[in-house]
Design an enzyme around this catalytic site. Structure first.
Site, PDB file in Angstrom:
ATOM      1  N   HIS A 162      19.082  49.613 -36.236  1.00  0.00           N
ATOM      2  CA  HIS A 162      18.365  50.732 -37.014  1.00  0.00           C
ATOM      3  C   HIS A 162      17.460  50.314 -38.017  1.00  0.00           C
ATOM      4  O   HIS A 162      16.269  50.642 -38.043  1.00  0.00           O
ATOM      5  CB  HIS A 162      19.210  51.684 -37.576  1.00  0.00           C
ATOM      6  CG  HIS A 162      18.665  52.989 -37.622  1.00  0.00           C
ATOM      7  ND1 HIS A 162      18.307  53.978 -36.661  1.00  0.00           N
ATOM      8  CD2 HIS A 162      18.380  53.802 -38.759  1.00  0.00           C
ATOM      9  CE1 HIS A 162      17.673  54.812 -37.270  1.00  0.00           C
ATOM     10  NE2 HIS A 162      17.791  54.943 -38.524  1.00  0.00           N
ATOM     11  N   GLU A 200      10.061  59.742 -35.885  1.00  0.00           N
ATOM     12  CA  GLU A 200      11.115  59.109 -36.115  1.00  0.00           C
ATOM     13  C   GLU A 200      12.266  59.863 -35.327  1.00  0.00           C
ATOM     14  O   GLU A 200      12.143  61.001 -35.037  1.00  0.00           O
ATOM     15  CB  GLU A 200      11.377  59.475 -37.716  1.00  0.00           C
ATOM     16  CG  GLU A 200      12.655  58.626 -38.422  1.00  0.00           C
ATOM     17  CD  GLU A 200      12.560  57.400 -38.593  1.00  0.00           C
ATOM     18  OE1 GLU A 200      13.323  56.809 -37.818  1.00  0.00           O
ATOM     19  OE2 GLU A 200      12.181  56.699 -39.437  1.00  0.00           O
ATOM     20  N   HIS A 240      16.424  61.481 -34.768  1.00  0.00           N
ATOM     21  CA  HIS A 240      17.536  61.512 -35.533  1.00  0.00           C
ATOM     22  C   HIS A 240      18.590  62.041 -34.471  1.00  0.00           C
ATOM     23  O   HIS A 240      19.144  63.178 -34.527  1.00  0.00           O
ATOM     24  CB  HIS A 240      17.418  62.775 -36.722  1.00  0.00           C
ATOM     25  CG  HIS A 240      17.804  62.251 -37.920  1.00  0.00           C
ATOM     26  ND1 HIS A 240      18.565  63.101 -38.882  1.00  0.00           N
ATOM     27  CD2 HIS A 240      18.004  61.106 -38.598  1.00  0.00           C
ATOM     28  CE1 HIS A 240      18.782  62.464 -39.962  1.00  0.00           C
ATOM     29  NE2 HIS A 240      18.673  61.014 -39.845  1.00  0.00           N
ATOM     30  N   ARG A 289       8.686  62.318 -45.759  1.00  0.00           N
ATOM     31  CA  ARG A 289       8.765  61.348 -46.736  1.00  0.00           C
ATOM     32  C   ARG A 289       8.021  60.087 -46.396  1.00  0.00           C
ATOM     33  O   ARG A 289       7.341  59.477 -47.126  1.00  0.00           O
ATOM     34  CB  ARG A 289      10.186  61.037 -47.218  1.00  0.00           C
ATOM     35  CG  ARG A 289      10.725  62.026 -48.385  1.00  0.00           C
ATOM     36  CD  ARG A 289      12.034  61.779 -48.869  1.00  0.00           C
ATOM     37  NE  ARG A 289      13.333  61.086 -48.060  1.00  0.00           N
ATOM     38  CZ  ARG A 289      13.916  61.843 -47.086  1.00  0.00           C
ATOM     39  NH1 ARG A 289      13.702  63.317 -47.185  1.00  0.00           N
ATOM     40  NH2 ARG A 289      14.758  61.288 -46.363  1.00  0.00           N
TER      41      ARG A 289
END
EC number: 6.3.5.3
Length: 739
Positions: free
Chosen positions: A53, A97, A99, A120
């Protein structure tokens, strides 16, 4: 509290490092780098920084294939987000991204913190986030658990995005059995930046202070990055402590404060980075390593919200809403005063050093001291064995699936009721897609469009990936994902600029899976080169397997395009009766991997549909020219469900009909041949449009009608369907399935 951490001897003899995610050979490598055995904290630092990761150790050889450069690229991979130039001194920052693992275990918080993390990444670049998109995958909606996951994930995305005030403007959702225990939640954030404000995540300048800003550190999310680098098992459900909890109101303050610093105090800001995966250790070691510097951090000064936290816990915590800043010496009070205005604490927790070491101090003792590059850069890179799966050859050789369609309208209705095709209004109505008031094209068309304030420009954005095609042929499927994203941008009046890729795959230690990753990357690269859309950011999510069952290869393509003039904005729905309907592109009998094959056979197999990139590029350029010349009333790309679904969707919004004669047999209404567009043109523009397209495979099909009836004719055959019947099925399917 006495320190109960294992000794270096215990770590080695009991192989405790294996539980933390390091292999025997990696542990040996750490010992040789340090010239000694690592203590517990150091072992933790290496285990998390060398996880897939954080280090991309299994995927780096593949990522190198991607084209990452172009005259439009202001910032390529390697920072929080990539940035493309849109002229006028402005850039667009964007990244996707995943999750996935947290969203299976704790779907609301997993999805919410996925949104928070990607926001962010974008504002750490200095960009103001202006839009969110998402790409979701779930199992079939036939169990209470599947419905629960969908409801909670959507609520989590909405809860965070709506609270922070960033519109969620687009996305895609597909349903297939392979995602039942491996749902995918990929979030994309798009931001706007003045090119002069672009920030780097770096910590340089000897003695410069490193400041911690935002929420306090707790024990949530420790080993989240390692948790995302292993396969799931039923026990994985217990790993809830590895899921973080988000606070969007704190993030809103953090966002405004950080943009304030970047805008008004850029002379004293050296670098800024989000604390994401692997928390403080990752952000701080990466910032120092990029600058060729070292760091000394004092753990006692880290703001903590729980008692007796160890350095190990503080460094690895993935508590949300935290940023790390490096500022020039002598300006700490100025920064603190600014953050105080937002009710946030900004604390000095260390300083830049010149010895390239990563030194951690707690209660006056050095608890870790390792070379910073060893953590951030020197993770071993693995060239995994790759092997073509047996299914691939079988699919290539199998006789093509030909559907039997006795009742065209019946099949049409069934397809429109499939959740992957059906209207997603029930989902996107939970998102605030109008906040900030710049959304020009709302969810439900081919791409979302957001205006750029103070200009006549707009930004088009989309996420795409049909993973069924990749299951049949990852190389062709990877190229199709990029081509379809570009088609959606072009149909909306935009010129494709660049992509971000969310690479979701199974376990890379299985050679057949690694083959999928390599081939998909080849396909994506070929399409990006042909369409001039370099890869400027991305994310890799591997080990999406539970109890040995993996997902289809799912490289989600997030694409951004530039609409040069607001007048070019185009949507998929027909506008007026009497407008002339054209089909660009050729329709063949291609049903493998299609929604129709899944419906009729209950599985997918065969050869993926063909894609000719040169043809794709030519049609896209011609259509964009026609749109920019003001000749096009509506345009829609043909995707799942083929021509039949696209035609129906084009009639729904305005309650119109269509009277068309097609150049293919009626059972090909639902073929999924690539590089096709459904376009409508005002009668007075027909001649100019036809002239522009005259040498191509472009067919005049008929006209838009005022009655709510769709008539499709081929030679002597005619089928007739009611627009309102089709629409009520399409709109009602998902609410009904989620009940």
């Amino acid at each position: 509290m006495p320190n109960m951490e294992p000794t270096t001897k215990e770590i080695k003899e009991q192989k405790i490092y294996q539980e933390m995610g390091l292999t025997d050979s990696e542990y040996e490598l750490v010992c040789s780098i340090l010239g000694r055995e690592p203590n517990y904290t150091e072992t933790g630092l290496f285990s998390v920084m060398w996880s897939e990761h954080c280090s991309y150790k299994n995927s780096k050889p593949v990522l190198r294939k991607f084209p990452t450069e172009g005259k439009q690229v202001l910032q390529g991979p390697g920072e929080g987000a990539g940035i493309v130039d849109i002229g006028d001194g402005l850039g667009v920052a964007f990244k996707v991204e995943s999750h996935n693992h947290p969203s299976y275990v704790e779907p609301y918080q997993g999805a919410a913190t996925g949104v928070g993390g990607i926001i962010r990444d974008v504002f750490s670049m200095g960009a103001r986030p202006i839009a969110m998109l998402n790409s979701l995958r779930f199992g079939e909606l036939d169990t209470p658990h599947a419905k629960y996951l969908v409801s909670e994930v959507v609520a989590g995305i909405a809860g965070y995005g709506n609270s922070i005030g960033i519109p969620t403007v687009g996305g895609e959702i597909q349903f297939d059995p392979c995602y039942t225990k491996n749902p995918l939640v990929n979030a994309m954030c798009v931001g706007l930046i003045e090119a002069k404000d672009i920030q780097k995540g770096q910590a340089k300048g000897i003695g410069n202070p490193v400041m911690y800003v935002g929420a306090k550190t707790g024990r949530d999310g420790i080993h989240g990055a390692t948790f995302a680098s292993v396969e799931f098992s039923e026990e994985g459900e217990q790993q809830r402590s590895a899921v973080q909890v988000g606070d969007p109101f704190m993030e809103k303050l953090l966002l405004e404060a950080c943009l304030d610093v970047i805008r008004d105090h850029s002379d004293i800001l050296v670098g800024i980075q989000d604390m994401g995966a692997a928390g403080l250790v990752s952000s701080s070691s990466e910032m120092a390593s990029k600058a060729g510097a070292g760091l000394e951090l004092i753990m006692d000064d880290v703001p903590q919200r729980e008692l007796h936290m160890t350095p190990y816990e503080m460094l690895l915590s993935e508590s949300q809403e935290r940023m790390l800043l490096c500022v020039k010496k002598g300006h700490v009070e100025e920064i603190q005063a600014l953050f105080e205005r937002y009710g946030l604490e900004a604390v000095v927790i260390g300083k830049v050093t010149d010895d390239k070491m990563y030194k951690i101090i707690h209660h006056g003792e050095v608890v870790a001291n390792v070379p910073v590059d060893a953590l951030a850069e020197d993770a071993p890179v693995y060239h995994k064995p790759s092997k073509e799966p047996a299914r691939y050859q079988a699919f290539q050789e199998e006789d093509a699936f030909v559907p039997v369609i006795d009742d065209v309208v019946g099949v049409w209705k069934e397809l429109l009721a499939q959740p992957t095709i059906a209207s997603k209004r029930h989902i996107y109505e939970q998102y605030d897609y109008q906040v900030r008031t710049d959304t020009a094209v709302v969810p439900g068309s081919d791409a979302a469009i957001v205006r750029v304030r103070g200009t006549e420009k707009a930004i088009a954005m989309t996420t795409d990936c049909n993973s069924r095609y990749l299951y049949l042929d990852p190389e062709v499927g990877g190229a199709i994902a990029v081509a379809e994203a570009a088609r959606n941008i072009v149909c909306s009046g935009g010129k494709p600029l660049a992509i971000t890729d969310g690479l979701n795959f199974g376990n890379p230690e299985k050679p057949e899976i690694f083959w999928e990753i390599e081939k998909a990357a080849d396909g994506i690269s070929a399409a990006c080169l042909e369409l001039d859309t370099p890869v400027i950011s991305g994310n890799v999510s591997l080990y999406n397997e539970t109890d040995g069952t993996g997902i289809y290869p799912t490289p989600v393509i997030g694409m951004v395009g530039l609409v040069e003039d607001l007048a070019h904005i185009t949507t998929q729905d027909f506008k007026n009766s009497g407008d002339v309907i054209f089909l660009i592109g050729e329709t063949k009998a291609e049903y493998s991997g299609s929604e129709l094959q899944k419906l009729q056979q209950g599985k997918i197999s065969g050869r993926a549909p063909e894609l000719d990139l040169a043809t794709e590029k030519k049609y896209q350029q011609l259509l964009l020219t026609a749109i920019q010349e003001g000749l096009v009333a509506s345009s829609h790309d043909l995707a799942e469900g083929g021509f039949g679904v696209a035609l129906a969707e084009a009639t729904f919004k305005a309650g119109l009909g269509a009277d068309v004669e097609v150049p293919f047999e009626l059972n090909q209404l639902f073929s999924e041949s690539q590089s096709r567009f459904l376009v409508s043109v005002k009668p007075e523009n027909e001649a100019a449009f036809a002239k522009l397209m005259e040498l191509e495979k472009v067919y005049r099909l008929g006209v838009v009608t005022a009655d709510e009836t769709i008539r499709v004719k081929h030679k002597e055959e005619l089928v007739t369907a009611s627009t309102s019947d089709l629409r009520s099925i399409w709109e009602g399917a998902i609410p009904c399935l989620l009940k």
